[in-house]
Design an enzyme around this catalytic site. Structure first.
Site, mmCIF file in Angstrom:
data_model
loop_
_atom_site.group_PDB
_atom_site.id
_atom_site.type_symbol
_atom_site.label_atom_id
_atom_site.label_comp_id
_atom_site.label_asym_id
_atom_site.label_seq_id
_atom_site.Cartn_x
_atom_site.Cartn_y
_atom_site.Cartn_z
ATOM 1 N N CYS A 44 1.081 -1.289 0.068
ATOM 2 C CA CYS A 44 -0.484 -0.243 -0.046
ATOM 3 C C CYS A 44 0.928 1.351 -0.302
ATOM 4 O O CYS A 44 0.474 2.424 -0.614
ATOM 5 C CB CYS A 44 -0.784 0.092 1.420
ATOM 6 S SG CYS A 44 0.223 0.328 2.887
ATOM 7 N N CYS A 149 -4.095 -10.034 6.067
ATOM 8 C CA CYS A 149 -3.629 -10.822 5.005
ATOM 9 C C CYS A 149 -5.193 -11.173 4.356
ATOM 10 O O CYS A 149 -5.881 -10.527 5.136
ATOM 11 C CB CYS A 149 -3.751 -11.724 5.414
ATOM 12 S SG CYS A 149 -3.822 -13.212 4.762
ATOM 13 N N LEU A 411 9.150 20.963 20.180
ATOM 14 C CA LEU A 411 8.621 20.294 21.466
ATOM 15 C C LEU A 411 9.427 19.098 21.502
ATOM 16 O O LEU A 411 10.245 18.863 21.147
ATOM 17 C CB LEU A 411 7.450 19.694 20.553
ATOM 18 C CG LEU A 411 6.779 19.021 22.179
ATOM 19 C CD1 LEU A 411 5.801 19.790 23.298
ATOM 20 C CD2 LEU A 411 6.057 18.616 21.066
ATOM 21 N N PHE A 923 -19.045 -14.710 -7.068
ATOM 22 C CA PHE A 923 -19.651 -14.105 -8.651
ATOM 23 C C PHE A 923 -20.957 -14.017 -8.727
ATOM 24 O O PHE A 923 -21.727 -14.313 -9.548
ATOM 25 C CB PHE A 923 -19.641 -15.106 -9.246
ATOM 26 C CG PHE A 923 -19.243 -14.392 -11.411
ATOM 27 C CD1 PHE A 923 -17.811 -14.110 -11.409
ATOM 28 C CD2 PHE A 923 -20.532 -14.979 -11.724
ATOM 29 C CE1 PHE A 923 -18.171 -13.583 -12.559
ATOM 30 C CE2 PHE A 923 -19.850 -14.870 -13.244
ATOM 31 C CZ PHE A 923 -19.296 -13.678 -13.546
ATOM 32 N N GLU A 1270 -15.082 -20.456 -3.840
ATOM 33 C CA GLU A 1270 -15.889 -18.833 -3.169
ATOM 34 C C GLU A 1270 -16.868 -19.381 -2.229
ATOM 35 O O GLU A 1270 -17.451 -18.002 -2.054
ATOM 36 C CB GLU A 1270 -16.609 -19.310 -4.327
ATOM 37 C CG GLU A 1270 -15.616 -18.372 -5.762
ATOM 38 C CD GLU A 1270 -16.165 -18.472 -7.196
ATOM 39 O OE1 GLU A 1270 -16.926 -17.475 -7.733
ATOM 40 O OE2 GLU A 1270 -16.769 -19.837 -7.968
HETATM 41 C C1 LIG Z 1 -0.722 3.500 8.862
HETATM 42 C C2 LIG Z 1 -1.498 4.792 9.915
HETATM 43 C C3 LIG Z 1 -2.136 4.683 10.528
HETATM 44 C C4 LIG Z 1 -2.510 5.995 11.677
HETATM 45 N N1 LIG Z 1 -3.260 5.094 13.285
HETATM 46 C C5 LIG Z 1 -3.642 6.412 13.637
HETATM 47 C C6 LIG Z 1 -4.153 6.497 15.046
HETATM 48 O O1 LIG Z 1 -5.241 4.760 15.067
HETATM 49 N N2 LIG Z 1 -5.043 6.914 15.584
HETATM 50 C C7 LIG Z 1 -4.307 8.134 15.562
HETATM 51 O O2 LIG Z 1 -4.280 8.837 16.476
HETATM 52 N N3 LIG Z 1 -3.581 8.514 14.702
HETATM 53 C C8 LIG Z 1 -3.783 7.487 13.403
HETATM 54 N N4 LIG Z 1 -1.958 8.194 12.879
HETATM 55 C C9 LIG Z 1 -1.394 9.063 12.893
HETATM 56 C C10 LIG Z 1 0.086 8.933 13.291
HETATM 57 O O3 LIG Z 1 -0.870 8.701 15.117
HETATM 58 C C11 LIG Z 1 0.756 9.614 13.033
HETATM 59 O O4 LIG Z 1 0.856 9.979 11.921
HETATM 60 C C12 LIG Z 1 1.495 10.119 13.767
HETATM 61 O O5 LIG Z 1 1.590 9.639 15.569
HETATM 62 C C13 LIG Z 1 3.081 11.042 13.232
HETATM 63 O O6 LIG Z 1 4.298 10.883 14.721
HETATM 64 P P1 LIG Z 1 5.371 10.875 13.202
HETATM 65 O O7 LIG Z 1 6.838 11.093 14.024
HETATM 66 O O8 LIG Z 1 5.928 10.210 12.822
HETATM 67 O O9 LIG Z 1 5.300 12.650 12.948
HETATM 68 P P2 LIG Z 1 6.601 12.721 11.489
HETATM 69 O O10 LIG Z 1 5.133 12.645 10.659
HETATM 70 O O11 LIG Z 1 7.896 12.704 12.129
HETATM 71 O O12 LIG Z 1 6.216 14.802 11.491
HETATM 72 C C14 LIG Z 1 4.808 15.347 12.189
HETATM 73 C C15 LIG Z 1 4.423 16.852 12.428
HETATM 74 O O13 LIG Z 1 5.447 17.082 13.463
HETATM 75 C C16 LIG Z 1 6.027 17.798 13.321
HETATM 76 N N5 LIG Z 1 7.099 17.786 15.074
HETATM 77 C C17 LIG Z 1 7.674 16.766 15.252
HETATM 78 N N6 LIG Z 1 8.381 16.545 16.407
HETATM 79 C C18 LIG Z 1 8.347 17.594 17.072
HETATM 80 C C19 LIG Z 1 9.051 18.062 17.626
HETATM 81 N N7 LIG Z 1 9.633 17.432 18.351
HETATM 82 N N8 LIG Z 1 8.975 19.736 17.708
HETATM 83 C C20 LIG Z 1 8.052 19.996 16.875
HETATM 84 N N9 LIG Z 1 8.117 19.906 15.170
HETATM 85 C C21 LIG Z 1 7.600 18.473 15.269
HETATM 86 C C22 LIG Z 1 6.910 17.850 12.522
HETATM 87 O O14 LIG Z 1 7.667 19.081 12.278
HETATM 88 C C23 LIG Z 1 5.827 17.216 11.414
HETATM 89 O O15 LIG Z 1 5.070 18.416 10.652
HETATM 90 C C24 LIG Z 1 -1.608 6.520 11.984
HETATM 91 C C25 LIG Z 1 -0.656 6.980 11.043
HETATM 92 C C26 LIG Z 1 -0.394 5.658 10.046
HETATM 93 C C27 LIG Z 1 0.192 6.132 8.470
HETATM 94 S S1 FES Z 2 -2.594 -13.101 1.865
HETATM 95 FE FE1 FES Z 2 -1.975 -13.855 3.278
HETATM 96 S S2 FES Z 2 -1.505 -14.888 2.309
HETATM 97 FE FE2 FES Z 2 -2.332 -13.764 0.690
HETATM 98 S S1 FES Z 3 3.309 -1.091 1.892
HETATM 99 FE FE1 FES Z 3 4.209 -0.316 3.948
HETATM 100 S S2 FES Z 3 2.375 -0.609 5.175
HETATM 101 FE FE2 FES Z 3 1.736 -1.304 3.733
#
Ligand SMILES: Cc1cc2nc3c(=O)[nH]c(=O)nc-3n(C[C@H](O)[C@H](O)[C@H](O)COP(=O)(O)OP(=O)(O)OC[C@H]3O[C@@H](n4cnc5c(N)ncnc54)[C@H](O)[C@@H]3O)c2cc1C
Ligand code: FES
Ligand code: FES
Length: 1338
Positions: A44, A149, A411, A923, A1270
Site C-alpha cells: 500500500c 492478510c 517541542l 460471482f 468461493e
Molecule cells: C497507517 C497509519 C495509521 C494511523 N492510525 C492512527 C490512529 O489510529 N490514531 C491516531 O491518532 N493516529 C493514527 N495515525 C497518525 C499517527 O499517530 C501520526 O502520524 C504520528 O503520531 C505522527 O508522528 P511522527 O513521529 O511519525 O510524525 P512525523 O511525520 O515525523 O512529524 C509530524 C509533524 O510533527 C512535527 N514534529 C515532530 N516532532 C516535533 C518536535 N519535537 N518539535 C516540533 N515539531 C515536531 C513535524 O514538523 C511534522 O510537521 C496513523 C498513521 C498512519 C500512517
Molecule cells: S494475503 Fe495473506 S496469504 Fe495472501
Molecule cells: S506497503 Fe508498507 S504498510 Fe503497506
C-alpha cells in the site's frame, strides 16, 4: 555540520554505505530495487497493510540497550537509518541456510496462501520474539494488528503464533475461570478424536525449537559508533531535497533557525503520507537523531513528563509501568491514554510514530490529542531564544498563531498531570474497524468535582473526527459547571454539546448523523462511568446504576482466540505414500515465509527497462477537450506518452459481448478510466511526468452513478435476464400473506495484497514477446496482446509463476493494461514494467457489483413461502466486463438452499459512470443469496416465527429440482444444517442470548444460522476444459505443468498430490514451475472454484497415460527406481512426456426456456454466528462462528479448510465493514487500507469451529472432491443476520416493532443508527436536498 555525510547502516548483518544518497528514497524501494531483497513487499505504501514490515534495531548510547522494533519500510526514509540495523525476512532464514522457526511454523501451520503478506507477518512475529521469546497470545495478536492478510482469515497464523506461547494449546481466555482445554465445545463430545476424524492440521512435535542465541547479533561496529561517534550534524543532499540530521539539541535549534519551515521528521508517519498522497513537498527536512533531551521520562510531583521523541510504543510501555506504581485515581489519565494506544494504528506505526510528531501534526482524528487537551497537559518548547511552556489546549489544536509553536521552536516534552481526588477522565472512540483504523469520532472527557458533593467544578470535553481540528466543547462545559451529576445534567449536556459541536450535513467524511449520535453517546458513557465510580466511592450518597446499564461500560473486544476443526482422515486403505486426503503444506509455504517466492515485481530489472504509468480520468462523464502532454514530455527521462491516437485501429478488444477500449482520449465514462500512458526511465520519473499531463474536460450529461439513477434513465446493458418456475401469479392468489421489501448491498474491493503487476519483454527476434503478469487468465492476456500488436498468438507468451491474490480481479483490466504495456514495449523495443500503486489499483479496477434487490413474497402463516418474485439490479459500471454473466449466475444461484415452488426472478445489469465492476469471489451469489435470506428473515418476522424455522421449512428436501430444473440431492445440505445446529448448541445458546438481552440494555447479542447451497460449474462444456503436460526426466524426476494459476488456493500443491498418487511416487520427486501459454495452450480462466478440479483431471489423465506406457517396464523390474524405469523407457524409445486433457463437465443452460444443467455439483454448508453489539457506538464483536461444510472427499483438508475460513472472513468483511465511498461526482474516496477496511486480526471470531462432513462420493469430480474457493464467502452473512438479530432485540426493547430495513454492509454507522434511542432522537437531522452530501450510497 558535516556537509559530506555518507550514510551507513546495516542490512541483514552486512554494512551498507551510500555516498550520494537521495533523501527522497524510502527503505522499501531501496531494499527491493537496490539491494535486490524482494522478500519485503509493497502492499500500500501508506503504512496500512504491513506487507513491508522489517525489524529495525538501534543502540541507545546511554543505556547501551538495543531496541528492536517492527517498522513499515514504505514510510522509512533511508537517511533516517544512519547507525541502525535493518533485518528483513531474508536476514532471518532461508532455504539455502536454515529456515527460522517463525518461517517454518507459519508455513507448516498453513498460515500462507498467496504468501504475499507472509514476509510481513513473519517479521512482525520475529521482532516480537526478539523482545519476548515466550510471548502471551495477546502480545502476539497485538504484534500482528498492523498486518493485513486477504487470504487466510488469520486463524492459521494465530495457530502458528500460539506455538511460541508458553501454553500454546490453550485459548488462554479463561474468561469464566475455565480453560478451553477443560471444557470442550459447549461441553459436548462432538470433537473427540477417533480413528476416522482428525482435529489437527499440523504436528507441533516436528517444529524447530526457537533458539534466541541463533539470531543475528547487533553489529558491533554500530555499537561502537553509537558510543564513540563524534557528535555532529549529518547532511544528505539530493536533487530536490536536503536532509539534515542534528545530533545535539544545540544543532537542532540552529537548524530550525536556519530552516524554520522545514518539518522535524521523527517517525515520518505523518509527513511521509502527506508528501506521497497530498503532494506536499519539503525541500529541507530536519530529522533529529538520538537527542537525549527529546527522550526524557521524568516523574514529578505533578505528573509525568515524556520526551517528544519517544515512540508511541515506548509511551505505551512507560504508561503500562507507571500505572502499576500509582494509585488508580491518580493514574486514570494514563489508563485512558493506554486504552487508545492499544488500538491506535498497528504495532509498526506505534513504534515509528513519536509522541511529539503525533501532537504537533494535529490530525483532526488524533486519538491522543483530545485526551491530552482535556487533561491540562502542557508542552515544553525550546528555541534559541529559550524555553517556553504552552498549554495543549483547543487554541493550540486549532493552530492559532498565539497558541502555537513558533517556526523556530522545538517541542521537547509533554507534561501529563496526575489526576486529583474526585477527578475522572475517560477516552472513547469508534472506528470502522476496532483496531488499526482511524476513529470516525473519538473523545477525551474529564470532570472534577472538588469533593464528594457531586457538583461539577471543572468539565472538559474534546472530540476528534468532527471537524478540521480537534474540537473542545468549551462553552457547553462552562455552562455545566456547578450542575449536579445527574440525569438532568446529562440531558442538558447532550443538548448543549450537540449545539456547540455541530456538523453540517455536507461535512467531509460523511456519516454525519452517526457522528452526531456518537458525540452524545460517548458523553452518556462517560456519565455512566463517572456515576459508577461515584457510587463506588460513596455508596450512601449516589444511586446505583441499574443492572441493565452496567454492561454499557464493558469492553466489547476480546483478544483471545480459540479454534477447533474436524475433518476425516485419509482413507486407511490408501498406499502409505499417497498424499491425497492429507493436510499437505502449501508447496510454496516455506518460500512465502522466507521471501524467496518470486512475484511479478520481484523479477530483476531487464537491461534498459522502462516503467509505464497511467493517467486516468478525473471526471465521471466528460468530453476531453484537450490533452497537453508538452510539459510532461519535456521532463528528462520521459520516453513517450501513449494516447488513443497511437492505438489507432487497435484501441479495443472484445472478450465477451461488447468490445472494451484500451485508452480513451476522446470521451470518458468514469473516474479512473485510462486516458494515456506515460513511459519513462524509472517509476519516479513516470509518476512525476504523469502529474504534469494537463487534461481539459467538458462535463457531459447524464451522470449516472447509482442503481436508482440507472433505473430512472433505463441505463442497462442488454435486456433483462429472467428465470421463472411454477405459476407465480396464481400462487400469489393462494397465500395467507404478501410482503414487499428491498435490500441494497454495497460493492467490495478485491484488495488482493499484490497490486496489478506486469513486465513485458520483447525478445528482439521474430517479434517474439514475453509477458510476465499477475493474472488469472494467461490465454486472454496472450490474445489481447497479440491482437494489439497484430501478431499471431504464437509470438506472444504469457507466464505466471504465482499471483499474490486475485479473487476475480486479475482478468479484464489486467488484460487492457497488459496490452498497453506490451504496445509500449514493442514500440520502443525495450522491456516495460507496469506496477499499480494501491490507490491507482483501487481507482481503476472496480470490484464486486453493488446490488439492489426488490422482492415480493407470498407465504402461509406457518412460514411456507409459496411465491417469490424478485428483481435484481447490479451496478455494472461503465463497461460491460462480466456483468451479464454475473447477473445470470446470480439468478441461477439466488434460491440458495430453498425450494420456492413458484418463483420469478429478473435481473438487470446497470450501466453507470463508475469504473467497471467485475468478478469477485462468489460471482453474484453473495449478493443474490443475501437478498433471498433477507426476504426469509422478513417473512419469519411477519409470521412470528424464528428465521431458522422458516429456513428449515423452506429448505430443499432430499431429491428435488432447482428453478432451472436440474436435479438436486439435498441430503448433505440437511446434514450440514443439522450438524451446525447441534455443534453450535443453537437452542441452548439462543436461550442464553435472550437472557443476556433481557438483562442488558446497551449491549445486545444476536444469533443466526444460514444454510448454503453453492452450485459449482461454468455453464458450458468448453469453459471447463483443461489440459496438462507431464514430463519424466531420465533421472526419474517429474515436471508437471497445467493450465491453472496458483493464486493462493494451493492448486499447484493439489496437482502435485494428484501426480504423486497417480504415478505412485513421492511428492519430493515432482516439481511444478508455473503456468505458461508456452507449455499449456488455450487454458481457461482460473476461477469459479474449479481450478483444481478441472486441471487435476487433466494431470491425472497425463499421469495415467505415462503410467500405462511404462507399465511393461515397471513390471519387468518392479524393484527398480524411477530413474531405472525412465532410462529403460528411453532405451526402448518410449516417450516420457504426455499431455493430459479433460473436456469439461456436461453443462448447458437455455435462457429461453429457463431450463438446463448448468452445474456439475453443489457444495453444501451451514454457518452459525453469535455477535454482541454496542448499541451506543455501533461496534460489534463476532463471539463465535460454527461452520459445517460438505467438501466431498477432500484432496487436502488444510487447503480446503483454509479456503473455507479465508472466504468466510472475506465474506464477513463484505457484509459488515468493507465500505466503498464515492463522492457525488463519482470519485472513489476509499483508495487504500487507511480508508477501506478489510478484516484484520481483531475482527475474527473469538471462537471458530470448522467441521467437514464425512467424505461423500461425487462421481465425476477429481477423487470425489469439491471446489471450495468461493462458497465460504456467503457464510459471512451469518454475521450480518446475527447483528440484525441483536439490533432487533434492541429495537424491540425500545418499543420499535415495525419492519427493520438494514442494508449491507452492516457497518458501525448502520448498527448504531438502527438502535434508535433517546440519543438518535436528540440529534438534528438535515432535510434531504438542503445540502450536498460528502458521499453518496452506491
Ligand atoms: C497507517 C497509519 C495509521 C494511523 N492510525 C492512527 C490512529 O489510529 N490514531 C491516531 O491518532 N493516529 C493514527 N495515525 C497518525 C499517527 O499517530 C501520526 O502520524 C504520528 O503520531 C505522527 O508522528 P511522527 O513521529 O511519525 O510524525 P512525523 O511525520 O515525523 O512529524 C509530524 C509533524 O510533527 C512535527 N514534529 C515532530 N516532532 C516535533 C518536535 N519535537 N518539535 C516540533 N515539531 C515536531 C513535524 O514538523 C511534522 O510537521 C496513523 C498513521 C498512519 C500512517
Ligand atoms: S494475503 Fe495473506 S496469504 Fe495472501
Ligand atoms: S506497503 Fe508498507 S504498510 Fe503497506
Amino acid at each position: 555540520m558535516d556537509g559530506t555525510a555518507e550514510l551507513l547502516f546495516y542490512v541483514n548483518g552486512r554494512k551498507v554505505i551510500e555516498k550520494n544518497v537521495d533523501p527522497e528514497t524510502m527503505l522499501l524501494p531501496y531494499l527491493r530495487k537496490k539491494l535486490r531483497l524482494t522478500g519485503t513487499k509493497y502492499g500500500c505504501g501508506a503504512g496500512g497493510c504491513g506487507a513491508c514490515t522489517v525489524m529495525i534495531s538501534r543502540c541507545n548510547p546511554i543505556t547501551k540497550r538495543i531496541r528492536h522494533y517492527p517498522a513499515n519500510a514504505c514510510l522509512i526514509p533511508i537517511c533516517s537509518l544512519y547507525g541502525a540495523a535493518v533485518t528483513t525476512v531474508e536476514g532471518i532464514g532461508s532455504t539455502k541456510t536454515r529456515i527460522h522457526p517463525v518461517q517454518e511454523r507459519i508455513a507448516k501451520c498453513h498460515g500462507t496462501q498467496c504468501g504475499f503478506c507472509t514476509p510481513g507477518m513473519v517479521m512482525s512475529i520475529y521482532t516480537l520474539l526478539r523482545n519476548h521469546p515466550e510471548p502471551t497470545l495477546s502480545q502476539l495478536t497485538d504484534a500482528l494488528g498492523g498486518n493485513l492478510c486477504r487470504c487466510t482469515g488469520y486463524r492459521p497464523i494465530i495457530d502458528a503464533c500460539k506455538t511460541f506461547c508458553k501454553t500454546s494449546g490453550c485459548c488462554q481466555s479463561k474468561e469464566d475461570g475455565v480453560c478451553c482445554l477443560d471444557q470442550g465445545i459447549n461441553g459436548l463430545p462432538e470433537f473427540e478424536e477417533g480413528n476416522e476424524t482428525n482435529l489437527k492440521l499440523f504436528s507441533e512435535e516436528e517444529f524447530l525449537p526457537l533458539d534466541p542465541t541463533q539470531e543475528l547479533i547487533f553489529p558491533p561496529e554500530l555499537m561502537t559508533m553509537a558510543e564513540k561517534q563524534p557528535q555532529r550534524t549529518r547532511i544528505f543532499s539530493g536533487d530536490r531535497m536536503t536532509w539534515i540530521s542534528p545530533v545535539t539539541l544545540k544543532e537542532l535549534l540552529e537548524a530550525k533557525v536556519k530552516y524554520p519551515q522545514a518539518p522535524v521528521v521523527m517517525g515520518n508517519t505523518s509527513v511521509g503520507p502527506d508528501m506521497k498522497f497530498k503532494g506536499i513537498f519539503h525541500p529541507v527536512i530536519i530529522s533529529p537523531d538520538r537527542i537525549e533531551e527529546l527522550s526524557v521520562v521524568n516523574y514529578t510531583d505533578n505528573g509525568l513528563t515524556l520526551g517528544a521523541a519517544l515512540s508511541l510504543a515506548q509511551v505505551k510501555d512507560i504508561l503500562a509501568n507507571v500505572i502499576l506504581k500509582l494509585p488508580e485515581e491518580k493514574a486514570q489519565m494514563y489508563h485512558a491514554l493506554l486504552k487508545h494506544l492499544g488500538t491506535l494504528a498497528g504495532s509498526q506505526i506505534r513504534n515509528m510514530a513519536s509522541l511529539g510528531g503525533h501532537i504537533v501534526s494535529r490530525h483532526p482524528d488524533s486519538d491522543l490529542n483530545p485526551l491530552l487537551a482535556v487533561g491540562n497537559c502542557t508542552l515544553n518548547l525550546l528555541s534559541k531564544e529559550g524555553k517556553r511552556q504552552i498549554p495543549l489546549n483547543e487554541q493550540f489544536l486549532r493552530k492559532c498563531p498565539s497558541a502555537d509553536l513558533k517556526p523556530e521552536e522545538i517541542l521537547i516534552s509533554v507534561n501529563i498531570p496526575y489526576l486529583r481526588k474526585w477527578e475522572f477522565v475517560s477516552a472513547f472512540r469508534q472506528a470502522q474497524r476496532q483496531q488499526n483504523a482511524l476513529a470516525i469520532v473519538n473523545s477525551g472527557m474529564r470532570v472534577f468535582f472538588g469533593g464528594g458533593d457531586g457538583i461539577i467544578k471543572e468539565l472538559s470535553i474534546a472530540y476528534g473526527g468532527v471537524g478540521p481540528t480537534t474540537i473542545c466543547a468549551k462553552n457547553s462545559c462552562q455552562k455545566l459547571i456547578r450542575r449536579r451529576w445527574n440525569e438532568e445534567m446529562l440531558d442538558a449536556a447532550c443538548r448543549l454539546i450537540l449545539d456547540e459541536v455541530s456538523l453540517p450535513g455536507s461535512a467531509p467524511g460523511g456519516r454525519v448523523e452517526f457522528r452526531r449520535t456518537l458525540i452524545i453517546s460517548f458523553f452518556f458513557k462517560f456519565y455512566l462511568e463517572v456515576s459508577q465510580i461515584l457510587k463506588r466511592m460513596d455508596p450512601l450518597h449516589y444511586p446505583s446504576l441499574t443492572d441493565k446499564y452496567e454492561s454499557a461500560l464493558e469492553e466489547l473486544h476480546s483478544r483471545h482466540h480459540w479454534r477447533t476443526l474436524k475433518y476425516q482422515n485419509a482413507d486407511p486403505k490408501q498406499l502409505p505414500q499417497d498424499p491425497v486426503g492429507h493436510p499437505i503444506m502449501h508447496l510454496s509455504g516455506i518460500k512465502h515465509a522466507t521471501g524467496e517466492a518470486i512475484y511479478c515485481d520481484d523479477m530483476p530489472a531487464v537491461d534498459r527497462e522502462l516503467f509505464l504509468t497511467f493517467v486516468t480520468s478525473s471526471r465521471a462523464h466528460a468530453k476531453i477537450v484537450s490533452v497537453d502532454l508538452s510539459e510532461a514530455l519535456s521532463l528528462p527521462g520521459v520516453v513517450d506518452i501513449l494516447t488513443e491516437e497511437h492505438l489507432h485501429g487497435i484501441n479495443s478488444f472484445r472478450l465477451l459481448t461488447e468490445p472494451e477500449k484500451l485508452l480513451s482520449t476522446d470521451e470518458v465514462f468514469c473516474v479512473g478510466e485510462l486516458v494515456c500512458a506515460v513511459i519513462a526511465d524509472s517509476e519516479v520519473l513516470a509518476k512525476r511526468a504523469a502529474q504534469r499531463v494537463k487534461i481539459v474536460y467538458r462535463d457531459l450529461e447524464p451522470l449516472i452513478l447509482t442503481i436508482e439513477e440507472a433505473i430512472q434513465h433505463k441505463s442497462f446493458f442488454e435486456k433483462e435476464r429472467k428465470l421463472e418456475y411454477g405459476n407465480i401469479d396464481e400462487a400469489f392468489k393462494m397465500v395467507d400473506q404478501i410482503l414487499e421489501g428491498e435490500i441494497h448491498m454495497g460493492g467490495q474491493e478485491h484488495f488482493y495484497m499484490e497490486t496489478q503487476s506486469m513486465l513485458v519483454v520483447p525478445k528482439g527476434e521474430d517479434q517474439e514477446i514475453d509477458v510476465y503478469v499477475s493474472t488469472q487468465f494467461p490465454k486472454y492476456i496472450q490474445d489481447i496482446v497479440a491482437s494489439t500488436l497484430k501478431l499471431p498468438a504464437n509470438k506472444v507468451m504469457c507466464h505466471v509463476k504465482r499471483v499474490g491474490g486475485a479473487f476475480g480481479g486479475k482478468v479484464m483490466k489486467t488484460g487492457i493494461m497488459a496490452a498497453i504495456t506490451a504496445f509500449a514495449a514493442n514500440k520502443h523495443g525495450r522491456a516495460v514494467r507496469c506496477i499499480l500503486e494501491r490507490g491507482e489499483d483501487m481507482l481503476i479496477t472496480g470490484g464486486r457489483h453493488p446490488y439492489l434487490g426488490k422482492y415480493k413474497a407470498g407465504f402461509m402463516n406457518d412460514g411456507r413461502i409459496l411465491a417469490l418474485d424478485v428483481e435484481h439490479y447490479s451496478n455494472g459500471g461503465a463497461a460491460l466486463d462480466e456483468s451479464l454473466l454475473m447477473i445470470e449466475m446470480g439468478l441461477l444461484k439466488m434460491e440458495n438452499a430453498y425450494k420456492f415452488p413458484n418463483l420469478r426472478c429478473r435481473a438487470w445489469a446497470c450501466r453507470t459512470n463508475l469504473p467497471s465492476n467485475t468478478a469477485l469471489r462468489g460471482f453474484g451469489f453473495p449478493q443474490t443469496g443475501l437478498i433471498t435470506e433477507s426476504c426469509i428473515t422478513e417473512v419469519a418476522a411477519k409470521c412470528g416465527l424464528s428465521p431458522e424455522k422458516v429456513r428449515t421449512i423452506n429448505m430443499y428436501k432430499q431429491i428435488d429440482q432447482t428453478p432451472y430444473k436440474q436435479e438436486i440431492n439435498a441430503k448433505n445440505l440437511i446434514q450440514c444444517w443439522k450438524e451446525c445446529m447441534a455443534m453450535s448448541s443453537y437452542a441452548l445458546r439462543k436461550a442464553a442470548v435472550e437472557k443476556f438481552n433481557s438483562e442488558n440494555c446497551w449491549k445486545k447479542k444476536g444469533l443466526a444460522v444460514v444454510p448454503l447451497k453453492f452450485p459449482v460449474g461454468l455453464g458450458s462444456v468448453a469453459a471447463g476444459q483443461a489440459a496438462a503436460l507431464v514430463h519424466i526426466y531420465l533421472d526419474g524426476s517429474v515436471l508437471v505443468t497445467h493450465g491453472g494459476i496458483e493464486m493462493g488456493q494451493g492448486v499447484h500443491t493439489k496437482m502435485i498430490q494428484v501426480a504423486s498418487r497417480e504415478l505412485r511416487m513421492p511428492l519430493s520427486n515432482i516439481h511444478l514451475r508455473g503456468t505458461s501459454t508456452e507449455t499449456v495452450p488455450n487454458a481457461n480462466i482460473s476461477g469459479g472454484s474449479v481450478v483444481a478440479d478441472l486441471n487435476g483431471l487433466a494431470v491425472k489423465d497425463a499421469c495415467q497415460t505415462l503410467l500405462k506406457r511404462l507399465e511393461p517396464i515397471i513390471s519387468k523390474n518392479p524393484g527398480g527406481t524411477w530413474k531405472d524405469w525412465a532410462q529403460a523407457a528411453f532405451d526402448e524409445s518410449i516417450s516420457l512426456s504426455a499431455t493430459g486433457y479433460f473436456r469439461g463437465y456436461e453443462s448447458n443452460m437455455n435462457w429461453e426456456t429457463g431450463e438446463g444443467h448448468p452445474f456439475e455439483y453443489f457444495v453444501y454448508g451451514a454457518a452459525c454466528s453469535e455477535v454482541e453489539i454496542d448499541c451506543l457506538t455501533g461496534a460489534h464483536k463476532n463471539i463465535r462462528t460454527d461452520i459445517v461444510m460438505d467438501v466431498g472427499c477432500s484432496i487436502n483438508p488444510a487447503l480446503d479448510i483454509g479456503q473455507i475460513e479465508g472466504a468466510f472472513i472475506q465474506g464477513m468483511g463484505l457484509y459488515t465493514i468493507e465500505e466503498l465511498n464515492y463522492s457525488p461526482q463519482g470519485v472513489l474516496y476509499t483508495r487504500g487500507p487507511n480508508q477501506y477496511k478489510i478484516p484484520a486480526i481483531c475482527d475474527i471470531p473469538t471462537e471458530l469451529h470448522v467441521s467437514l462432513l464425512p467424505p461423500s462420493q461425487n462421481s465425476n469430480t477429481l477423487y470425489s472432491s469439491k471446489g471450495l474457493g468461493e462458497s465460504g464467502i456467503f457464510l459471512g452473512c451469518s454475521v450480518f443476520f446475527a447483528i440484525q438479530d441483536a439490533v432487533s432485540a434492541a429495537r424491540q426493547e425500545r418499543g420499535l416493532f415495525g419492519p427493520l430495513k438494514l442494508n449491507s454492509p452492516l457497518t458501525p454507522e448502520k448498527i448504531r443508527m438502527a438502535c434508535e434511542d433517546k440519543f438518535t432522537k436528540m440529534i438534528p437531522r438535515d432535510e434531504p436536498g438542503s445540502y450536498v452530501p460528502w458521499n453518496i450510497p452506491i
